[in-house]
Structures are given as structure tokens and as C-alpha cells.
Design a protein around this motif. Sequence first.
Motif, mmCIF file in Angstrom:
data_model
loop_
_atom_site.group_PDB
_atom_site.id
_atom_site.type_symbol
_atom_site.label_atom_id
_atom_site.label_comp_id
_atom_site.label_asym_id
_atom_site.label_seq_id
_atom_site.Cartn_x
_atom_site.Cartn_y
_atom_site.Cartn_z
ATOM 1 N N MET A 196 0.854 -1.192 0.000
ATOM 2 C CA MET A 196 0.000 0.000 0.000
ATOM 3 C C MET A 196 0.885 1.235 0.000
ATOM 4 N N THR A 197 0.309 2.372 -0.347
ATOM 5 C CA THR A 197 1.059 3.620 -0.329
ATOM 6 C C THR A 197 1.170 4.137 1.100
ATOM 7 N N LEU A 198 2.087 5.072 1.292
ATOM 8 C CA LEU A 198 2.275 5.665 2.614
ATOM 9 C C LEU A 198 1.026 6.429 3.045
ATOM 10 N N ARG A 199 0.355 7.070 2.097
ATOM 11 C CA ARG A 199 -0.870 7.804 2.414
ATOM 12 C C ARG A 199 -1.972 6.851 2.886
ATOM 13 N N ALA A 200 -2.107 5.699 2.213
ATOM 14 C CA ALA A 200 -3.121 4.731 2.617
ATOM 15 C C ALA A 200 -2.801 4.160 3.991
ATOM 16 N N LEU A 201 -1.533 3.874 4.237
ATOM 17 C CA LEU A 201 -1.109 3.359 5.546
ATOM 18 C C LEU A 201 -1.426 4.365 6.640
ATOM 19 N N SER A 202 -1.132 5.617 6.380
ATOM 20 C CA SER A 202 -1.381 6.670 7.362
ATOM 21 C C SER A 202 -2.870 6.780 7.684
ATOM 22 N N ALA A 203 -3.707 6.765 6.666
ATOM 23 C CA ALA A 203 -5.148 6.907 6.881
ATOM 24 C C ALA A 203 -5.702 5.761 7.721
ATOM 25 N N ARG A 204 -5.177 4.564 7.528
ATOM 26 C CA ARG A 204 -5.709 3.398 8.228
ATOM 27 C C ARG A 204 -5.201 3.283 9.660
ATOM 28 N N CYS A 205 -4.119 3.961 9.952
ATOM 29 C CA CYS A 205 -3.552 3.878 11.311
ATOM 30 C C CYS A 205 -3.818 5.126 12.146
ATOM 31 N N PHE A 206 -4.217 6.226 11.514
ATOM 32 C CA PHE A 206 -4.355 7.488 12.243
ATOM 33 C C PHE A 206 -5.709 8.138 11.978
ATOM 34 N N ARG A 207 -6.760 7.393 12.258
ATOM 35 C CA ARG A 207 -8.127 7.933 12.242
ATOM 36 C C ARG A 207 -8.497 8.590 10.919
ATOM 37 N N GLY A 208 -8.037 8.023 9.814
ATOM 38 C CA GLY A 208 -8.393 8.544 8.507
ATOM 39 C C GLY A 208 -7.534 9.684 8.012
ATOM 40 N N ASP A 209 -6.521 10.080 8.774
ATOM 41 C CA ASP A 209 -5.639 11.183 8.361
ATOM 42 C C ASP A 209 -4.529 10.617 7.488
ATOM 43 N N SER A 210 -4.564 10.916 6.207
ATOM 44 C CA SER A 210 -3.615 10.319 5.261
ATOM 45 C C SER A 210 -2.260 11.010 5.229
#
Length: 373
Positions: free
Chosen positions: A161-175
Motif C-alpha cells: 500500500m502507499t504511505l498515504r493509505a497506511l497513514s489513513a488506516r492507522c491514524f483515524r483517517g488522516d492520510s
Amino acid sequence: MKPQPAPKWLDEEPLLQKLLHSFVDKLERGVKPVIKVGPKTAPGLYDFQDDVDYLWALVESLDKDYQIITVKMARVKPHQNLYEGAQLVFIPEREELVRQWLNRPALDPYALVWHHELEKLAEAGVNTDALAANMIRLPEMGAEATLRGLVQIGEVLQRPMTLRALSARCFRGDSKVLDRQEALVAELYPELAQNLLPRPLLLAVYLPERVKQIIMVENQDTFVSLSQQPPDQTAIVYSAGFRGSSTRMRDPGNVVFSYLNQSASSRETFERYWFGGEQTLATYFWGDLDYAAMAILKAIRQSFTDARAWQPGYQPMLEQLLSGEGHTTHKGVQPDPTSTGCDFADYSLLPALRRASAYVDQEVVDIERVVAD
């Protein structure tokens, strides 16, 4: 301006030290910094072996002479002390000064929680060395939730997955939390980092039937206008500011082109040049006449070594700037890139920018007149 020195009597009077520490304690706990005078809050004023009148005079001095507190007297009965029930209201703007007096540096609540949570993670067997050295501040989320998101990466990054997708899934939707944190993710999870997919650059392109040159355009409105009446045999690329200056922009798989107009042959020629590195097409950049655009040109030249500022577009902007018709609004602080490697930019555009201390946006140019010339 030097801070106001502490009164000489402060080191000698525990009551005054206690009061000031109590105010700071309340500030750190987020409690209103007010103390009501009584035997528990100001015991020295009720120890009549001391000179209580002198001590109360020192308390009042914090109000009258140092503007640290405001003293609000209460109504007292004839047999009560004058200060009975008085409210001592701390002035928050004086916190830094009082901390200096007490030699009590400001605490960082976020950092305290961060390191406390790190200790718990370490006890659970998590390697926290990288996190101890790289604190990510998300005040709206809090240190505990932020660390929880970083730990969750180990569960989520089990597939590509991309870094943006990873961020969104781990930080309350914040990509965007993990933007510029790819190295930290790799350090925390070296075996999983290979699952991070590069985020492709999305570039819009106008392609004619035959392509002899490419113009990369910074701004959307100008890209659309130039695409509607392009110079002969010219491909127009919307580079979208710095997005087009990435060093990855010529790597296959890292760029996705969206074509406005194309033929199979012109697309093959264009992509063979773009990804193959062949220097068969003249390449230009055209953006605003400002330092940021010159920095984009400099960065583009790292991938397209022969790229130059597009003179037909920049020349009328240069003439307007030299006539005193530039502006300084909405640009913020733009560092001078010093040089770009393009002669026209380095010997004409940059010197003019330095002399004028102003800018011209590319939308000012009449596209029809430029193309006709």
C-alpha cells in the motif's frame, strides 16, 4: 529586555516559594491558578511565631511591586486577620518569569505522555529506540493515540500500500500524518517496509500528432489555455508546481499520465523519451516569474538535464517586471535558488527578480499572442 530579577527575600521565605510553586502546579494541571488564603494554603500566615504582618506584606508585594498576582480581599469580621479568605489570582502571562525565579523549566505535557507510553511499550517488548528519538506531535490526537497508530503499522502493513493509505488506516483517517516519515516507518518495520508502494506522480498531458518539444507548465489555468492553442508539434505537461520536479519523475511505474489528446505514435514517442532518457526532444519549463518557479526549473534539470526556461512565455513577464509592474502578495518567503543551470534564467530572470523584489504570475500572459509570435 532582561527578565525582572527575583526579590532577594524569595529564597528566605518558604511561604512565598510554596505559593508560587502552587500556582505553577495549577497551571500544569490545567486548573485555574487561584489560591484562597487559609491555614492549609498559607500556613505561614497562621504561625504566629512568625511575623505574619511582614509575610502578608510580601504577598501583597507580588501584586503591587511585581504584578505576579492580583489580591482580592474578602470581608472579614473584627476578630479575623485582614487576609482571611483573600483570593490570590495568578496572572498567567507571568508564568515564564516565575519559572525563572523558581528555577523550574516548563514541562512539556505531550512529551511526558509520549515517554510514559514508550516505557509501557518497552515493557511489552516493543523496540522503542527510534520512537524515543523521533517524537511525532499530533496535539489534536494526543501522544497516546499517536503511538498506538505507529504500533498499528505493524499489523496494517502486511500487504502492499502507499504511505498515504497506511497513514489513513492507522491514524483515524488522516492520510498525511506519515508524510516525510517513510524513513521512520522503515526503521521501525524494516521487513515490512518493502510493502510501501511509491505514490505515483499524476501528470496531465496534451499530445499532438507529432512531438518535437515539451513544455512543462506550472499552473493549471495556463496549462488548459496553452493546450487549447499549443505551439506547433509541442506536448504540454501540467507539472502542478513542485510535484513535477520529483527526481522520480522519469522512473517507469512512478508516473501516471492522463492524456487530453493523443495518437498511438505520438504517445510512444513521448513515453520513450520520458522514460528512456533520450535527449531527442527539446524540453522547457514555464511557470510564474518568482523564486519558487526558478527552484522548480532547477529541480527539473536534475531529471531533464537540458531543460530550459521557456523564453516565449517568460519574455513578456520579464518585460512587465522590469517596467515596475510586479507584485509581492500571496507569495510568502521564497528563497533565492542562486542558479538553475539555464542561461536565460540565470542571467536574465533571476537578476531581474533580485532587482525588482517583486513577482509576476504566468496567467498575465496572453497565450494567443505568445503562440502567434
